[in-house]
Design a protein around this motif. Structure first.
Motif, PDB file in Angstrom:
ATOM      1  N   ALA A   1      -3.189   1.240   6.087  1.00  0.00           N
ATOM      2  CA  ALA A   1      -4.555   1.738   6.270  1.00  0.00           C
ATOM      3  C   ALA A   1      -5.591   0.651   5.998  1.00  0.00           C
ATOM      4  CB  ALA A   1      -4.806   2.934   5.353  1.00  0.00           C
ATOM      5  N   THR A   2      -6.506   0.474   6.933  1.00  0.00           N
ATOM      6  CA  THR A   2      -7.562  -0.517   6.743  1.00  0.00           C
ATOM      7  C   THR A   2      -8.427  -0.165   5.537  1.00  0.00           C
ATOM      8  OG1 THR A   2      -8.926   0.678   8.348  1.00  0.00           O
ATOM      9  CG2 THR A   2      -7.644  -1.174   9.166  1.00  0.00           C
ATOM     10  N   SER A   3      -8.658   1.122   5.316  1.00  0.00           N
ATOM     11  CA  SER A   3      -9.490   1.520   4.176  1.00  0.00           C
ATOM     12  C   SER A   3      -8.856   1.110   2.859  1.00  0.00           C
ATOM     13  CB  SER A   3      -9.727   3.033   4.192  1.00  0.00           C
ATOM     14  OG  SER A   3      -8.491   3.738   4.148  1.00  0.00           O
ATOM     15  N   GLU A   4      -7.531   1.237   2.755  1.00  0.00           N
ATOM     16  CA  GLU A   4      -6.849   0.868   1.514  1.00  0.00           C
ATOM     17  C   GLU A   4      -6.903  -0.645   1.310  1.00  0.00           C
ATOM     18  OE1 GLU A   4      -2.706   2.014  -0.823  1.00  0.00           O
ATOM     19  OE2 GLU A   4      -2.704   1.934   1.371  1.00  0.00           O
ATOM     20  N   LYS A   5      -6.795  -1.404   2.395  1.00  0.00           N
ATOM     21  CA  LYS A   5      -6.857  -2.859   2.285  1.00  0.00           C
ATOM     22  C   LYS A   5      -8.252  -3.313   1.850  1.00  0.00           C
ATOM     23  CE  LYS A   5      -3.381  -3.839   5.830  1.00  0.00           C
ATOM     24  NZ  LYS A   5      -3.120  -4.524   7.105  1.00  0.00           N
ATOM     25  N   ILE A   6      -9.268  -2.734   2.455  1.00  0.00           N
ATOM     26  CA  ILE A   6     -10.638  -3.112   2.085  1.00  0.00           C
ATOM     27  C   ILE A   6     -10.928  -2.687   0.649  1.00  0.00           C
ATOM     28  CG2 ILE A   6     -13.078  -2.714   2.605  1.00  0.00           C
ATOM     29  CD1 ILE A   6     -12.206  -2.386   5.573  1.00  0.00           C
ATOM     30  N   ALA A   7     -10.416  -1.517   0.260  1.00  0.00           N
ATOM     31  CA  ALA A   7     -10.607  -1.056  -1.116  1.00  0.00           C
ATOM     32  C   ALA A   7      -9.987  -2.027  -2.109  1.00  0.00           C
ATOM     33  CB  ALA A   7     -10.007   0.339  -1.287  1.00  0.00           C
ATOM     34  N   MET A   8      -8.804  -2.556  -1.783  1.00  0.00           N
ATOM     35  CA  MET A   8      -8.154  -3.513  -2.676  1.00  0.00           C
ATOM     36  C   MET A   8      -8.990  -4.788  -2.789  1.00  0.00           C
ATOM     37  SD  MET A   8      -5.702  -4.244  -4.759  1.00  0.00           S
ATOM     38  CE  MET A   8      -4.325  -3.107  -4.441  1.00  0.00           C
ATOM     39  N   ALA A   9      -9.568  -5.225  -1.683  1.00  0.00           N
ATOM     40  CA  ALA A   9     -10.398  -6.430  -1.724  1.00  0.00           C
ATOM     41  C   ALA A   9     -11.585  -6.233  -2.661  1.00  0.00           C
ATOM     42  CB  ALA A   9     -10.864  -6.781  -0.315  1.00  0.00           C
ATOM     43  N   TYR A  10     -12.222  -5.074  -2.590  1.00  0.00           N
ATOM     44  CA  TYR A  10     -13.353  -4.812  -3.482  1.00  0.00           C
ATOM     45  C   TYR A  10     -12.885  -4.622  -4.925  1.00  0.00           C
ATOM     46  CZ  TYR A  10     -16.966  -4.549   0.066  1.00  0.00           C
ATOM     47  OH  TYR A  10     -17.870  -4.872   1.046  1.00  0.00           O
TER      48      TYR A  10
ATOM     49  N   GLY B   1       0.802  -1.211   0.000  1.00  0.00           N
ATOM     50  CA  GLY B   1       0.000   0.000   0.000  1.00  0.00           C
ATOM     51  C   GLY B   1       0.836   1.262   0.000  1.00  0.00           C
ATOM     52  N   ARG B   2       0.163   2.399  -0.213  1.00  0.00           N
ATOM     53  CA  ARG B   2       0.863   3.688  -0.255  1.00  0.00           C
ATOM     54  C   ARG B   2       0.429   4.647   0.852  1.00  0.00           C
ATOM     55  NH1 ARG B   2       0.612   5.732  -6.420  1.00  0.00           N
ATOM     56  NH2 ARG B   2      -1.626   5.530  -6.039  1.00  0.00           N
ATOM     57  N   THR B   3      -0.718   4.406   1.470  1.00  0.00           N
ATOM     58  CA  THR B   3      -1.192   5.308   2.513  1.00  0.00           C
ATOM     59  C   THR B   3      -0.340   5.142   3.768  1.00  0.00           C
ATOM     60  OG1 THR B   3      -3.436   5.098   1.637  1.00  0.00           O
ATOM     61  CG2 THR B   3      -3.206   6.005   3.855  1.00  0.00           C
ATOM     62  N   TYR B   4       0.306   6.230   4.210  1.00  0.00           N
ATOM     63  CA  TYR B   4       1.227   6.236   5.352  1.00  0.00           C
ATOM     64  C   TYR B   4       2.452   5.354   5.123  1.00  0.00           C
ATOM     65  CZ  TYR B   4      -3.088   7.943   7.448  1.00  0.00           C
ATOM     66  OH  TYR B   4      -4.255   8.620   7.705  1.00  0.00           O
ATOM     67  N   MET B   5       2.767   5.033   3.883  1.00  0.00           N
ATOM     68  CA  MET B   5       3.926   4.210   3.553  1.00  0.00           C
ATOM     69  C   MET B   5       4.690   4.850   2.402  1.00  0.00           C
ATOM     70  SD  MET B   5       2.351   0.365   4.042  1.00  0.00           S
ATOM     71  CE  MET B   5       3.950  -0.413   4.273  1.00  0.00           C
ATOM     72  N   GLU B   6       5.735   4.160   1.916  1.00  0.00           N
ATOM     73  CA  GLU B   6       6.537   4.702   0.829  1.00  0.00           C
ATOM     74  C   GLU B   6       5.683   4.938  -0.417  1.00  0.00           C
ATOM     75  OE1 GLU B   6       7.288   2.075   2.606  1.00  0.00           O
ATOM     76  OE2 GLU B   6       9.415   1.984   3.138  1.00  0.00           O
ATOM     77  N   ALA B   7       6.082   5.926  -1.182  1.00  0.00           N
ATOM     78  CA  ALA B   7       5.347   6.274  -2.403  1.00  0.00           C
ATOM     79  C   ALA B   7       5.800   5.379  -3.544  1.00  0.00           C
ATOM     80  CB  ALA B   7       5.567   7.741  -2.753  1.00  0.00           C
ATOM     81  N   LEU B   8       5.223   4.194  -3.630  1.00  0.00           N
ATOM     82  CA  LEU B   8       5.533   3.252  -4.695  1.00  0.00           C
ATOM     83  C   LEU B   8       4.560   3.446  -5.854  1.00  0.00           C
ATOM     84  CD1 LEU B   8       6.209   0.011  -2.620  1.00  0.00           C
ATOM     85  CD2 LEU B   8       7.829   1.768  -3.330  1.00  0.00           C
TER      86      LEU B   8
END
Length: 265
Positions: free
Chosen positions: A154-163, A118-125
């Motif tokens: 971020a939980t939101s980014e993880k859930i977004a990826m699942a959808y 992911g990129r939220t609160y992490m490195e800009a990949l």
């Protein structure tokens, strides 16, 4: 197909617990495939090649990783020599290794594993969503079982990826936070049928009495004083956490997902 995917292995306690239990777990749970995220398996941060080999020799089929994988420089030389250790696929071109692998589960059944960060609160990949789209197009059509480790904060980014991947992969399983979530579920595809197992975070394989696998005192000191402290892997009883999945080999549809949690003294 029965699959066990374990959360982040933390330090020697987590590493030795996983290695010591894996063959027993394969038999007890009738596993066809066993995987784990191993980016913190060496000293609580990073992964050394020798320790990656020991984990693979213990009965794990594939190791995934995340943002801490590059701590030990020698892993850069090791990673291109094995297909069984993945790094996040959305690292820029030129990073060693691969973020996508296709493997055999025996009996003529193949499965793919995709590792993203992911990129939220992490490195800009690179964008993990568009990277996933591009790499899924490269998976052979006859490979129906596809497992995704999304290493994100971020939980939101993880859930977004699942959808985003619902109906296109068998499972989207989050790693990185070391705290197992209770939202195991199966998402529907475009036709309204259950298809993709999802869990926001698998948890960790590491010391139970700890803060994310580390001794509590130094971390508390840092929170209370704001001063830098050296984190140390904790001891004591170890938790093995992850998810147990049952997947239809012919369609790639997840049939069930269960939280896996076991305490070892």
């Amino acid at each position: 197909m029965r699959v066990l995917f374990l959360g982040d292995i933390v330090g020697r306690p987590g590493r030795e617990a996983v290695a010591g239990e894996m063959r027993r777990l394969r038999e007890e749970l009738a596993l066809d495939v066993a995987l784990a995220n191993a980016e913190n398996a060496s000293g609580g941060l990073g992964l050394k090649p020798d320790e990656a080999r020991r984990l693979l020799d213990s009965g794990l089929d594939v190791l995934t990783s995340g943002n801490h994988i590059w701590k030990y420089r020698e892993i850069q030389d090791y990673m291109p020599r094995t297909t069984r250790l993945l790094r996040p696929a959305n690292y820029p071109q030129g990073a060693p290794g691969s973020g996508l692998g296709v493997y055999s589960a025996g009996g003529g059944v193949s499965y793919a594993v995709l590792n993203l960060q992911g990129r939220t609160y992490m490195e800009a990949l690179e964008c993990p969503f568009r990277t996933a789209d591009a790499l899924l197009a490269q998976v052979p059509e006859d490979v129906r079982v596809i497992l995704v480790d999304f290493h994100a904060e971020a939980t939101s980014e993880k859930i977004a990826m699942a959808y985003h991947l619902a109906g296109r992969v068998s499972a989207v399983l989050g790693t990185h936070t070391h705290v197992q979530t209770s939202d195991a579920r199966i998402l529907r595809d475009a036709h309204g049928q259950g298809h993709t197992a999802a869990l926001t975070d698998l948890g960790m394989c590491g010391p139970e009495e700890s803060i994310l696998g580390m001794e509590a005192a130094p971390i508390l000191s840092r929170f209370l004083t704001g001063m830098p402290t050296r984190f140390r892997v904790a001891g004591g009883a170890v938790l093995l956490e992850g998810a147990l999945l049952r997947i239809d080999e012919g369609t790639g549809r997840a049939q069930s997902i269960e939280i896996f949690r076991r305490r070892l003294i």
